[in-house]
Design a protein around this motif. Structure first.
Motif, mmCIF file in Angstrom:
data_model
loop_
_atom_site.group_PDB
_atom_site.id
_atom_site.type_symbol
_atom_site.label_atom_id
_atom_site.label_comp_id
_atom_site.label_asym_id
_atom_site.label_seq_id
_atom_site.Cartn_x
_atom_site.Cartn_y
_atom_site.Cartn_z
ATOM 1 N N TYR A 184 -6.506 -2.051 -10.804
ATOM 2 C CA TYR A 184 -5.672 -2.330 -11.965
ATOM 3 C C TYR A 184 -6.469 -2.066 -13.237
ATOM 4 O O TYR A 184 -7.700 -2.147 -13.277
ATOM 5 C CB TYR A 184 -5.166 -3.785 -11.960
ATOM 6 N N THR A 218 0.839 -1.199 0.000
ATOM 7 C CA THR A 218 0.000 0.000 0.000
ATOM 8 C C THR A 218 0.874 1.249 0.000
ATOM 9 O O THR A 218 1.814 1.366 0.788
ATOM 10 C CB THR A 218 -0.912 0.027 1.243
ATOM 11 N N THR A 233 -6.460 -3.078 -4.401
ATOM 12 C CA THR A 233 -5.535 -2.561 -5.401
ATOM 13 C C THR A 233 -6.289 -2.469 -6.716
ATOM 14 O O THR A 233 -6.875 -3.452 -7.177
ATOM 15 C CB THR A 233 -4.316 -3.479 -5.577
#
Length: 699
Positions: free
Chosen positions: A183, A96, A181
């Motif tokens: 993407y 992170t 996360t």
């Protein structure tokens, strides 16, 4: 003989000088730090207290009384202790990016360090007041601290989230939970609506999930455990081949995708298993969905090597696909979205997957979204630049004014119209539209000829009907503040960092743009011709210089640069009629870095391009040797000047890194049709930031 306590410290440290014969009061006596005078706060015959002065350097401290100096005692001036005021976020998994805000960090890192409970991190960005550092792989929960020149500052607690079972999230608020996360393999965006995570998949380029994950999505790290998870989507797949679902990943070459897609005729439920980069279709079957197809629930259950996908339209009654066996060492999971060319080989349609929640059914969030009321089943409008907009105050940059936005409904939008000042309803096209100006599903562009506007406030009412015949209307006030005969001033400049609103200094023609903290204006939507106009339709001879940073390029086609000689879009008779908004785009000069026509990215070039009467969709001159570095700020200078014959114009283009001196020579020069018109900041399937803009007249 004097003594010091302490014998080292940063500027401002209160130093106690102990000795004799200092006198009862300071009078004309002095204390110096390596020659720099201090300002004592306390003075007696045997003790002096004095803060280390701001310009002090390491060396002897000397007290001078009645012209007689004491012995010198060495004092080491150390850097000021760093101070952390906040961390953002305050928790997250390894990797992170954590922003540390505070003071006294120093302009560059040098030998300074950042630690997470004692584990050293590797910062990716460093300034005197801000550090960005990913959570290191061996980090544990505890204090984050910054150490400068051996001096450690205060510690602020950070919680390291280690992978375990999937964590539930209802995507409430405006900030993405750090467990995720984001993407996007080839362009794409993540946005939060307040109740949903929006996974924006641009049109044209494939974002399919098969042999490789080319989709747009969110992943959270998990342990290789059994689970039962469900994702609720407030979006429906309505065009071939839009897709949404849940991805379980071991790594980039090994994953399972459980989802729904549209085959251009009907939605289907399917499962893709990809092992070592080779995909197989595990299950694929058409499904019948009543009403709108949204909400839609995808549920995945894992027990060891056994997997099952289920789907539902109400979150209660599920239909199951056959259970199958597949060995995988799961490391991440999350919602995903994509698109693909359809069965008729049409370009991939845009798609926005709206993820209401992702729940581990062993620990769901109840009530989701904090118990917020479910929005009514009506078309919902998002007017990108507000319900009260002003045009014309600087002059006329093009024939049209543009009210830009998006309208959505669970069942999809059937039709839309708009009225101006209570007049006859006019057809309004809702995107996507042939891969051109309306990029995403639901996008619209109310394009109005400024000649039809009244001075002052005008009322535009936009009405939309969804596929269940629900109707909603939205009103926008359009202020036409043009003064007859006023010409956009030249020279002209824009500094976005001065708190400037885009609409105050320029006119947005297409797309979602936003001013960024770094003082640039950036595309928030990748697609066909995202445009901002500035200048006057009467300009002929001028030079525009712009700061430009290319952040990301589409995998197939792209372009970024400056247009000169712009007057507005026109009707294109080859498009479905009415051509609204107009898709014809005449201009006299375009200086940009781009692929040309169907050229692949490998053949991209710096070129001067035209779409004018004698040079329709033509490269006037090109150069394949220039290749920009993504993320690097460049200066682009583009000049246009009438030739002596007054029937043609001369175009000159140069580009160079902003950190370097301006080159003497132009990269490219060419002649084209005589140019008249304004400037466009333009991107084509590219994520680009434009900084300061300056336009000057040429003789």
């Amino acid at each position: 003989m004097i003594h010091l306590s302490p014998t080292s410290g940063p500027v401002g440290t209160a130093v106690k000088i102990i000795g004799t014969n200092f006198g009862a009061t300071q009078g004309t006596s002095t204390v110096t730090f390596n020659g720099t005078a201090g300002t004592p706060t306390s003075w007696s015959a045997t003790s002096i207290i004095v803060p280390v002065p701001s310009t002090a350097t390491t060396g002897n401290v000397v007290a001078t009384v009645d012209g007689v100096s004491s012995n010198g005692v060495d004092f080491t001036v150390t850097p000021p202790a760093p101070s952390i005021t906040s961390l953002s976020p305050t928790s997250g998994p390894v990797g992170t990016s954590v922003k540390i805000t505070g003071t006294n960090f120093g302009a560059t890192q040098g030998t300074s360090t950042v630690t997470f409970n004692g584990t050293v991190g590797t910062p990716s960005s460093w300034s005197a007041t801000s550090i960005i550092v990913p959570v290191p792989s061996a980090a544990t929960t505890g204090n984050v601290a910054v150490t400068i020149g051996g001096v450690a500052g205060n510690g602020v607690s950070f919680t390291v989230i280690w992978p375990g079972a999937p964590i539930s999230d209802d995507f409430t608020g405006t900030t993405l939970n750090p467990i995720w996360t984001f993407y996007a393999a080839c362009c794409g965006f993540e946005k939060l609506s307040g109740t949903d995570a929006l996974l924006v998949v641009p049109s044209f380029t494939n974002h399919n999930i098969f042999n490789q994950n080319q989709g747009v999505g969110l992943l959270q790290a998990i342990a290789n455990v059994d689970f039962d998870v469900v994702a609720k989507f407030d979006s429906a797949v309505t065009q071939g081949d839009q897709e949404e679902g849940i991805l379980v990943q071991q790594d980039a070459q090994n994953f399972i995708y459980f989802g729904t897609y549209h085959d251009s005729t009907t939605p289907r439920i399917y499962t893709i298993v990809t092992a070592n980069g080779t995909a197989r279709l595990q299950y694929n079957s058409p499904i019948t969905i009543a009403d709108s197809g949204a909400p839609f629930y995808v549920r995945v259950t894992r027990s060891g090597a056994n997997w099952m996908e289920r789907w539902s339209t109400d979150g209660t009654i599920y239909s199951a696909t056959p259970e199958f066996a597949q060995t995988i060492v799961a490391s991440a999971i999350g919602p995903a979205a994509g698109n693909n060319v359809d069965a008729s080989n049409n370009p991939a349609p845009s798609f926005t997957a709206a993820v209401d929640y992702f729940f581990n059914l062993a620990s769901p969030i109840s009530p989701s979204d904090g118990g917020m009321a479910v929005p009514p089943n009506l078309p919902v409008f998002n007017i990108w630049y507000g319900d009260n907009q002003t045009f014309g105050q600087n002059g006329i940059a093009q024939r049209w004014v543009n009210i830009l936005g998006n309208v959505s409904a669970p069942s999809g939008i059937q039709s839309a119209t708009y009225t101006l000042n209570g007049g006859t309803p006019q057809f309004l096209r809702v995107g996507p539209s042939n891969g051109t100006r309306l990029v995403d599903t639901g996008d619209f562009n109310v394009e109005i000829d400024h000649a039809s506007l009244l001075p002052g406030a005008n009322t535009v009412v936009i009405t939309a009907t969804d596929n269940q015949n629900h109707v909603a209307a939205h009103t926008v006030t359009l202020n036409w503040n043009y003064t007859s005969g006023h010409v956009w001033p030249l020279p002209y400049s824009i500094d976005w960092s001065a708190g400037t609103k885009i609409e105050d200094v320029a006119q947005i023609v297409d797309g979602v743009w936003a001013v960024q903290p770094d003082g640039s204006v950036r595309t928030e939507q990748v697609g066909y011709d995202r445009l901002i106009a500035l200048g006057d339709v009467t300009w002929t001879d001028y030079q525009v210089t712009a700061e430009m940073t290319i952040n990301h390029l589409d995998c197939t086609q792209f372009g970024a640069g400056l247009v000169v000689g712009w007057t507005g879009h026109t009707n294109d008779s080859t498009q479905p009629q009415p051509d609204q908004p107009g898709t014809g785009h005449p201009f006299f000069g375009l200086g940009w870095y781009a692929t040309v026509h169907s050229d692949p990215p490998a053949n991209a070039q710096l070129n001067i391009y035209a779409n004018s009467p004698n040079y329709p969709e033509a490269v006037l001159i090109g150069d394949h040797t220039f290749v920009p570095v993504l993320g690097v700020r460049y200066l682009v200078k583009f000049a246009v000047q009438r030739n002596s014959n007054n029937t043609s114009s001369h175009f000159s283009l140069k580009i160079w890194p902003a950190s370097a001196a301006e080159p003497t020579n132009w990269n490219l020069q060419a002649d084209g049709d005589a140019s008249t018109g304004s400037v466009l900041l333009g991107t084509f399937r590219a994520d680009v930031s434009f900084g300061k803009i300056a336009v000057v007249p040429l003789p």
